[in-house]
Enzyme design. Structure first.
Site, PDB file in Angstrom:
ATOM      1  N   GLN A   1       0.836  -1.207   0.000  1.00 55.82           N
ATOM      2  CA  GLN A   1       0.000   0.000   0.000  1.00 55.82           C
ATOM      3  C   GLN A   1       0.871   1.257   0.000  1.00 55.82           C
ATOM      4  OE1 GLN A   1      -2.336   1.112   3.519  1.00 55.82           O
ATOM      5  NE2 GLN A   1      -4.172   1.114   2.258  1.00 55.82           N
TER       6      GLN A   1
ATOM      7  N   TYR B   1      -5.123  10.555   4.547  1.00 53.00           N
ATOM      8  CA  TYR B   1      -3.775  10.856   4.055  1.00 53.00           C
ATOM      9  C   TYR B   1      -3.839  11.707   2.772  1.00 53.00           C
ATOM     10  CZ  TYR B   1      -2.316   7.682   7.711  1.00 53.00           C
ATOM     11  OH  TYR B   1      -2.126   7.096   8.936  1.00 53.00           O
TER      12      TYR B   1
ATOM     13  N   ARG C   1      -7.807   2.280  -2.411  1.00 54.12           N
ATOM     14  CA  ARG C   1      -8.595   2.279  -1.174  1.00 54.12           C
ATOM     15  C   ARG C   1      -9.138   3.681  -0.918  1.00 54.12           C
ATOM     16  NH1 ARG C   1      -7.800  -0.471   4.848  1.00 54.12           N
ATOM     17  NH2 ARG C   1      -9.889  -1.349   4.694  1.00 54.12           N
TER      18      ARG C   1
ATOM     19  N   GLY D   1      -8.642  -7.910   8.805  1.00 58.73           N
ATOM     20  CA  GLY D   1      -7.516  -7.294   9.494  1.00 58.73           C
ATOM     21  C   GLY D   1      -7.197  -7.967  10.813  1.00 58.73           C
TER      22      GLY D   1
HETATM   23  C1  LIG Z   1      -3.353  -1.911  13.852  1.00 67.61           C
HETATM   24  C2  LIG Z   1      -4.064  -1.442  12.621  1.00 67.61           C
HETATM   25  C3  LIG Z   1      -3.360  -0.786  11.621  1.00 67.61           C
HETATM   26  C4  LIG Z   1      -4.011  -0.366  10.456  1.00 67.61           C
HETATM   27  N1  LIG Z   1      -3.277   0.199   9.435  1.00 67.61           N
HETATM   28  C5  LIG Z   1      -3.862   0.450   8.241  1.00 67.61           C
HETATM   29  C6  LIG Z   1      -3.080   0.815   7.110  1.00 67.61           C
HETATM   30  O1  LIG Z   1      -1.843   0.876   7.158  1.00 67.61           O
HETATM   31  N2  LIG Z   1      -3.737   1.079   5.958  1.00 67.61           N
HETATM   32  C7  LIG Z   1      -5.094   0.992   5.843  1.00 67.61           C
HETATM   33  O2  LIG Z   1      -5.645   1.245   4.780  1.00 67.61           O
HETATM   34  N3  LIG Z   1      -5.850   0.598   6.892  1.00 67.61           N
HETATM   35  C8  LIG Z   1      -5.268   0.299   8.071  1.00 67.61           C
HETATM   36  N4  LIG Z   1      -6.019  -0.191   9.096  1.00 67.61           N
HETATM   37  C9  LIG Z   1      -7.452  -0.496   8.871  1.00 67.61           C
HETATM   38  C10 LIG Z   1      -7.605  -1.979   8.432  1.00 67.61           C
HETATM   39  O3  LIG Z   1      -7.089  -2.178   7.129  1.00 67.61           O
HETATM   40  C11 LIG Z   1      -9.076  -2.452   8.461  1.00 67.61           C
HETATM   41  O4  LIG Z   1      -9.820  -1.706   7.520  1.00 67.61           O
HETATM   42  C12 LIG Z   1      -9.725  -2.291   9.842  1.00 67.61           C
HETATM   43  O5  LIG Z   1      -8.886  -2.837  10.846  1.00 67.61           O
HETATM   44  C13 LIG Z   1     -11.086  -2.978   9.920  1.00 67.61           C
HETATM   45  O6  LIG Z   1     -10.969  -4.346   9.619  1.00 67.61           O
HETATM   46  P1  LIG Z   1     -10.908  -5.492  10.775  1.00 67.61           P
HETATM   47  O7  LIG Z   1     -12.120  -5.286  11.648  1.00 67.61           O
HETATM   48  O8  LIG Z   1     -10.927  -6.783  10.014  1.00 67.61           O
HETATM   49  O9  LIG Z   1      -9.641  -5.277  11.537  1.00 67.61           O
HETATM   50  C14 LIG Z   1      -5.396  -0.578  10.292  1.00 67.61           C
HETATM   51  C15 LIG Z   1      -6.103  -1.216  11.318  1.00 67.61           C
HETATM   52  C16 LIG Z   1      -5.454  -1.664  12.456  1.00 67.61           C
HETATM   53  C17 LIG Z   1      -6.235  -2.406  13.516  1.00 67.61           C
END
Ligand SMILES: Cc1cc2nc3c(=O)[nH]c(=O)nc-3n(C[C@H](O)[C@H](O)[C@H](O)COP(=O)(O)O)c2cc1C
Length: 366
Positions: free
Chosen positions: A102, A174, A226, A321
């Site tokens: 990404q 961002y 995204r 995630g």
């Molecule tokens: C620790 C953490 C770091 C994340 N970093 C990013 C990231 O670098 N880029 C991004 O698009 N989303 C990021 N997210 C969002 C996740 O991609 C995802 O959309 C979000 O956690 C919801 O999905 P989940 O319930 O399956 O965790 C992050 C989420 C978490 C928990």
């Protein structure tokens, strides 16, 4: 016909076929070296999660030296990063998943302490709405062109490192989102003004990456995008703006669109009375061209039934995630019908979680 989790999906623009409808969501681990280069711990972390999932989307990776949003951010800003990134891509691909990385720039979400004392930059001088936000410097016309070129160079490095594709990070406040937002973009040149003008920066980034694909002859390199569907800022991005953007970008080289949501069933965050799922509105407002591009849903998927429901609700692919942090082999467990753990119950080494990330996932520990 009902979509099945373990059936293949064709990405029409690159011509690549994904082996199933499961991807690991990008999640920042804050676990790179101080200069953004890859650590062995990161390679082990991602390698342990690759396998059954069709794609592993490696966390947000800064594309320019001053583009970090946090400490320990992974970098793809210099050619010297390619060697480490190549090991990371290989660890994922050797296990049988596609490796996607990404690409982001923090823009006004950066801080001078993270970026060698340099003030954050942005589409305009409007500060982000948070207590410690610094007033950004607005990019000049020349700097905007340089920034677009940085995204292209970052994509080139991803290709040279052996990644199967990149995900353009147009979400989570961002820089790319900042150009799209009427809150952070008050420019009066070709990159600012009405919604059509505000999407120009994102479209130029996409085209720069497409040109790099052409130049290197990487026709089957995957390009995803995204986006955050809405913004709370006033004025802010509305879902109507987002649909206009997606219907426009559908004519570019985009292989998939990826909702950034914390609940795949979510309705509007602006009008909380409006509980209609955004994915339903997406289908009502999509153009024919957009309808041909797979759409990924994310947020709150832990069990197989969640993933199946997300497909039924209208997504083509699910991104998972937190469940992947706790269950490195999540897709395999789902395939075999094994129980899914909700909490980490063991040592850091058992989960192959890098040390800095281990400290920040306390909320997932038993
Ligand atoms: C620790 C953490 C770091 C994340 N970093 C990013 C990231 O670098 N880029 C991004 O698009 N989303 C990021 N997210 C969002 C996740 O991609 C995802 O959309 C979000 O956690 C919801 O999905 P989940 O319930 O399956 O965790 C992050 C989420 C978490 C928990």
């Amino acid at each position: 016909m009902t979509k099945q989790l373990f059936e293949s999906v064709k990405l029409n623009k690159s011509g690549v076929t994904l082996k199933n409808r499961i991807v690991m969501a990008p999640m920042t681990t804050m676990s790179s070296f101080f200069d953004g280069s890859v650590t062995d711990e990161l390679i082990n972390y991602y390698g342990a999660r690759a396998g059954e999932a069709a794609m592993i989307i490696v966390e947000s990776t800064f594309i320019e030296d001053y583009g970090r949003a946090f400490d320990g951010s992974l970098g793809i800003n210099k050619d010297t990063q390619i060697e480490g990134l190549a090991e990371l891509a290989k660890a994922i691909k050797d296990k049988g998943s596609k490796a996607i990385i990404q690409l982001y720039h923090a823009g006004r979400m950066g801080k001078s302490t993270l970026n060698k004392g340099r003030k954050p930059i942005g589409a305009s001088t409007v500060k982000a709405l948070r207590d410690d936000a610094e007033e950004p410097e607005a990019l000049t016309a020349e700097q905007v062109e340089e920034m677009i070129a940085h995204f292209g160079d970052a994509a080139r490095r991803a290709m040279e490192a052996g990644f199967d594709g990149v995900e353009i990070h147009g979400a989570n406040t961002y820089l790319i989102q900042q150009f799209f937002s009427p809150h952070s973009n008050t420019r009066d040149d070709e990159f600012g003004g009405d919604v059509e003008k505000r999407l120009t920066f994102g479209r130029r980034v996409i085209r720069e990456i497409e040109a790099m694909k052409e130049k290197l002859g990487k026709h089957n390199f995957i390009v995803g995008y995204r986006f955050s569907p809405e913004e709370l800022e006033k004025p802010g991005i509305t879902f109507q703006d987002t649909m206009l953007m997606l219907n426009t970008f559908a004519h570019e080289c985009i292989d998939y669109f990826h909702f950034s949501l914390n609940d795949y069933k979510r309705g509007s965050i602006i009008d909380t009375e409006d509980i209609e799922c955004l994915i339903h509105k997406y289908h009502k407002n999509k153009s024919t061209a957009l309808g041909e591009i797979p759409v990924i849903g994310s947020g709150g998927i832990w069990e197989k039934t969640d993933a199946e429901e997300a497909l039924e609700t209208g997504f083509d692919i699910v991104s998972v995630g937190k469940a992947h942090i706790v269950n490195p082999d999540w897709a395999e467990k789902i395939k075999n019908g094994d129980p899914i753990d909700r909490k980490i119950d063991g040592e850091r080494e058992d989960y192959k979680i890098p040390r800095p990330f281990w400290n920040s996932v306390g909320f997932l520990k038993k």
